[in-house]
Motif scaffolding. Sequence first.
Motif: not given
Length: 319
Positions: A160-161, A163-164, A257-258, A260, A263
């Motif tokens: 998931k990390w 992918n973000r 945040r939206e 990402n 990351n």
Amino acid sequence: MPFDAPQTTMIRWNGLSAKAWEKQLARASLAPCQQAYAFGEVIAAHGGEVVRAELVNEGETAGLCQIAVRKFPGFRLATAMMGPVWLREDLAEDTRAALIDELGRTLPIKGLHAFLLMPQGEGSGTEEKLRLRRVVSPYHTVLLELTQDEEALLAGADGKWRNRLRAAEKAGLTINLLGRRAEQYKWLLEAERRQQKRLGYRALSPLMVPAWQEKAGKDSVIGFEAKLGAERVAGMLLFRHGATATYHIGWASKSGREANAMNLLLWQSIRQLKKKGVTTLDLGGVDTDHAPGVARFKLGTGGRLISQSGTWLLRPRLR
């Protein structure tokens, strides 16, 4: 009664120059920024008192301990911030205990005082052997080894990390390097101050950053900002000290945040740190109860979760 110390142990107080201190600290597998010489210089520059100890065994420096001293009416509180740092991992438990005991007995502070230790590691028999009392619960952090190549680092991260991160790379973010001048990151310090007030958490003062950079050098602060168009939507700052770096500040707006953005900022920071020869990234405190989102973000990198044994009290002494 003092611990039955081996006769080969001793403490040398305030005998190392900044250069000599950092050379010895570089021997440690993990050197927290609180034990960097420059960190103590910042405390001293703001009116604090700092003492530094070499923990010597058989003529060799086996550990270092930088101690901040706070003054109260009729009382002083000495704190070994994330210390002592052991430079020999094979040091016998009895020897560690003897050195810590001697550290407390020879601490160059007169009058009523207490001495708090925050030793690295998950704890062993040392604290129990000395009959220390734990006054603060253990601290947890995540360590990421940067000696791996980029492909291995990405493979080790949570799916998931990753992918973000990939989504952030396609989100139209512009990433700019920050750090060599305080004017470049002043806006981020203000954002952090507001964030601390809004969320009600305590951390190192944002004012610590320019003071640290003044003492440790321009390259001691590394950071990035993310923009969407002309709008700043995220920022990140890290401290560099020797072969280690420490995550210090991270902030993102709702848009950031939206997208990402954090990351992508952390990934760019990792790449920059590797270029600078940094081998270990300390991602800082992890609290799954009070900040689960931050904990997931840090743990998602694939770093190793480690626990410090807590804060321990050497009972107050009057000398």
